[in-house]
Design an enzyme around this catalytic site. Structure first.
Site, PDB file in Angstrom:
ATOM      1  N   GLU A 170       0.828  -1.213   0.000  1.00 17.61           N
ATOM      2  CA  GLU A 170       0.000   0.000   0.000  1.00 17.61           C
ATOM      3  C   GLU A 170       0.862   1.264   0.000  1.00 17.61           C
ATOM      4  O   GLU A 170       0.490   2.271  -0.609  1.00 17.61           O
ATOM      5  CB  GLU A 170      -0.958  -0.033   1.185  1.00 17.61           C
ATOM      6  CG  GLU A 170      -2.066  -1.069   0.998  1.00 17.61           C
ATOM      7  CD  GLU A 170      -2.963  -1.230   2.200  1.00 17.61           C
ATOM      8  OE1 GLU A 170      -4.169  -0.970   2.083  1.00 17.61           O
ATOM      9  OE2 GLU A 170      -2.458  -1.620   3.275  1.00 17.61           O
TER      10      GLU A 170
ATOM     11  N   GLU B 197      -4.153  -9.583   3.638  1.00 17.57           N
ATOM     12  CA  GLU B 197      -4.802  -9.353   4.930  1.00 17.57           C
ATOM     13  C   GLU B 197      -6.007 -10.255   5.189  1.00 17.57           C
ATOM     14  O   GLU B 197      -6.307 -10.617   6.334  1.00 17.57           O
ATOM     15  CB  GLU B 197      -5.238  -7.882   5.046  1.00 17.57           C
ATOM     16  CG  GLU B 197      -4.107  -6.883   5.185  1.00 17.57           C
ATOM     17  CD  GLU B 197      -3.574  -6.372   3.854  1.00 17.57           C
ATOM     18  OE1 GLU B 197      -2.890  -5.348   3.852  1.00 17.57           O
ATOM     19  OE2 GLU B 197      -3.835  -7.017   2.809  1.00 17.57           O
TER      20      GLU B 197
END
Length: 728
Positions: A128, A150
């Site tokens: 990210e 995740e």
């Protein structure tokens, strides 16, 4: 302006170099210190006129960044902070999770070009950070993984991943990675536009700097430009393709998770809503869903078991102190059947010499051929040859000389095991560590065949060995610390996850897993429809139904274990309601999958429930079938109560071992974090009330042990107990 976590350097062209290098960490992770330092440096880049642009890279040879520090993830006392601030608990959680999202949004809107030089794996929050840069150069190495995994621990990307990835590669392909948690290779990422350039590792920083220098006005993301369009078509409900993507995506997620896991639904919702609004609103939507996940116990339980406890176990959390490393160099593998062949495979693949012994040379050679068969499908001959050369098939016990570790995986018969144990000791000596791969027979009894029982230990693998991640280390009454250390070091060598349990019949995993099968067969014997039992098990989150599991393991094996247990226990044996079902199946000659027929038929038409099963056990005559919730309750609580008994009896010493063993050993509903996490979440008092009701309805096998009653009375949980805190 060097910080504790980031080295800062400004070159003559005005390009700021930010090299992330967390002290005392083998891999960079996003923690509070890094977030603090990066926030300060982003402010400096934005406001310092000397800085014309920036390049972000890693100072670690291990890679770019592995994501957030899940072990240290802590949003504080949300309830307490809510009282102090006057905000709701969810409001406080939102502020906590949104801080990272805002930081990366500040980076991409700083007004100056920022490039990422990715030297190795970038996962989760690490990717990210990369996606928030305006240009991305990655080392051209196919071993590098780039991904947002995740969802695998009950979470979702929380720093813009659900918004930037679809804007870069399109909604549909992005969802495939987001919902499944898969990684992409650099070449793959280049093709999708996730990165813009591949380069040799020693050139990535120079290439990134060159782009920054050549693009002084490049500090604007595509999605912040007026003419931006999503790859693959408009992200609005008016686009039929957009709508169909989410119809199909939701169906696929439900089919995989049966609606039990929160993460995939949150990801789908965040992408659907966020794609239709500007980025500043989109990241707030993402943080809203992330906060909801954090507020639910599911994510915390999954993180603790699937990440924190798993890593601790693999790093030797249960290894006795004060013993030097004891790596295995040469292993003697007794028995070349499916288990022995699998153990030989993982050992040789780890660089260990293997002597593979069986009663005939043909069987031993067949055991070696298993490695060639399994690895040859995905490995070229040059890499496979040294692995095969490490395996020596034999029938001669004399070839075991020089082995520093022995594992036996012969038939589950005490006399046969004793015979091979004694023959082995005559060659290698009693000081060699001996491990038994028994799945049910008590280690203390088997150790009597080895003249130094302190050197004898249980090493229980799961089938197929090359795929199953768990190894259950069983400590007998006289097993010494050296044997424990040796076994744990070996498990670490072969890259498996260990748990350590104390001796008992069936130990922990076989004993508790068996209750799932037994309760399913007991319900079958009561005339409950087989399909209802099987679908109930699968939809509650077990890998397969209890009858299918019994077929895979072999009904015949279960029958033999039952007969051996009856013989060993004598009058103390209590016949269970599943015993008559197993005996009837054996009388019908239906021994399981290996025989082509069990609870299922295995023929040209594929696997399907035996059509005669309902008639054989009276489902047609039962006037009313239970609701699926009642079936699931019995299947679940029968496992929970047996896990609690193992804890009470000292078979388990920590809930961490119990949760790891359940998830990785027999596939206990991973979204719960394991049986002990699940009991804590349900509340021990609630668990006791349900068990008392089930005991009245179905028998004493559901009766809660004294430990649970005492914990319920005191308001305790398993993870609040001292042994759990010490193991954390």
């Amino acid at each position: 302006m060097n910080t504790d976590t980031i080295k800062y350097d400004l070159d003559g062209d005005g390009i700021a170099m930010l090299t992330i290098d967390l002290p005392n960490q083998s891999m960079n992770v996003i923690n509070a210190e890094l977030q603090r330092d990066m926030t300060a440096l982003i402010e400096k880049i934005s406001t310092d006129d000397q800085i014309k642009g920036a390049v972000i890279t890693s100072g670690k040879a291990s890679g770019f960044m592995a994501g957030a520090d899940l072990k240290g993830m802590n949003f504080g006392d949300a309830d307490g902070a809510a009282k102090d601030s006057g905000k709701s608990k969810m409001g406080v959680l939102f502020d906590g999770v949104f801080a990272l999202n805002k930081m990366l949004r500040d980076l991409e809107t700083c007004g100056k070009p920022v490039a990422a030089a990715v030297n190795g794996l970038a996962l989760g929050g690490g990717l990210e950070v990369v996606l928030a840069c305006h240009y991305r150069v990655c080392a051209d190495n196919p071993k590098i993984g780039l991904g947002l995994p995740e969802v695998m621990v009950g979470l979702m990307p929380g720093a813009g991943g659900t918004q930037r990835l679809p804007r870069l590669m399109g909604v549909q392909p992005a969802l495939m990675y987001l919902v499944q948690g898969n990684n992409m290779k650099p070449q793959e990422a280049l093709g999708f536009g996730v990165i813009q350039e591949l380069a040799p590792a020693d050139e990535i920083v120079d290439r990134a700097k060159a782009w920054v220098k050549a693009n002084p006005n490049g500090g604007v993301q595509p999605w912040d430009q007026k003419k931006f369009k999503f790859p693959g078509g408009p992200a609005t409900p008016l686009n039929p393709g957009f709508g169909q993507t989410f119809v199909g995506g939701t169906a696929m997620a439900i089919s995989k998770t049966h609606g039990n896991i929160n993460g995939p639904h949150a990801i789908l919702s965040a992408v659907y809503e966020g794609a239709q609004v500007p980025m500043d609103t989109a990241i707030r939507i993402e943080s809203k869903y992330f906060a909801k996940l954090v507020a639910d116990p599911q994510a915390g339980n999954m993180i603790r078991s699937l990440f924190v406890s798993k890593q601790a176990a693999e790093k030797g959390a249960r290894r006795p102190e004060g013993i030097e490393p004891m790596p295995t160099k040469k292993i003697g593998m007794l028995g070349a059947g499916m288990m022995g062949a699998g153990i030989a495979l993982v050992s040789a693949r780890a660089g260990i010499e293997v002597v593979l012994l069986d009663t005939s040379q043909e069987s031993a050679e067949k055991g070696k051929a298993y490695t060639e068969q399994k690895l040859g499908k995905r490995m070229d001959k040059e890499k496979l040859r040294p692995i095969l050369d490490r395996i020596t098939p034999t029938t001669d016990y004399a070839d075991l000389e020089g082995c520093d570790f022995i594992i036996e995986a012969v038939f589950e018969d005490r006399d046969i095991k004793a015979e091979v144990t004694k023959k082995t000791e005559a060659v290698v000596g009693a000081d060699t560590i001996f491990g038994s791969n028994t799945s049910t027979l008590p280690i203390t009894g088997l150790a009597k065949a080895w003249s130094k029982p302190e050197k004898f230990i249980g090493v229980h693998f799961f089938s197929p060995v090359e795929k199953m991640p768990l190894v259950e280390i069983i400590v007998g009454e006289k097993t010494g610390p050296e044997a424990i250390a040796k076994a744990l070091d070996y498990v670490q060598q072969i890259k498996k996850t260990p748990i350590v349990v104390n001796d008992s019949r069936g130990f922990y995993t076989s004993r508790c897993f068996g209750t799932y099968v037994q309760e399913g067969t007991a319900m079958l014997g009561e005339g409950i429809t087989p399909a209802l039992i099987e679908n109930g098990g699968k939809h509650m989150g077990m890998p397969v139904g209890p009858l299918a599991v019994s077929d895979e393991v072999s009904i015949e094996l279960g029958y033999k274990v039952m007969q051996q247990t009856k013989k060993d226990m004598g009058d103390a044996y209590k016949e269970g309601p599943s015993d008559t079902v197993v005996e009837k199946m054996m009388a019908e000659g239906r021994v399981g999958r290996k025989g082509g027929k069990g609870y299922y038929d295995y023929g040209d038409a594929g696997k399907q429930l035996w059509p005669g099963l309902e008639e054989a056990f009276g489902a047609h005559d039962r006037p009313e079938q239970p609701q699926v919730e009642a079936v699931q309750e019995r299947l679940k609580y029968r496992q929970l109560v047996e896990c609690a008994r193992c804890y009470e009896e000292g078979v388990l010493e920590t809930p961490q071992d119990g949760d790891l063993g359940a998830i990785f050993g027999w596939g206990f509903m991973p979204y719960t974090g394991g049986p002990f996490s699940h009991m804590d979440t349900l509340g021990i008092d609630h668990v006791v009330r349900v068990l008392d009701r089930l005991a009245q309805e179905h028998g004493e096998r559901f009766s809660p042990p004294k430990l649970l009653r005492d914990m319920a009375e005191k308001g305790e949980s398993f993870y609040s107990r001292p042994e759990a805190q010490q193991a954390a």
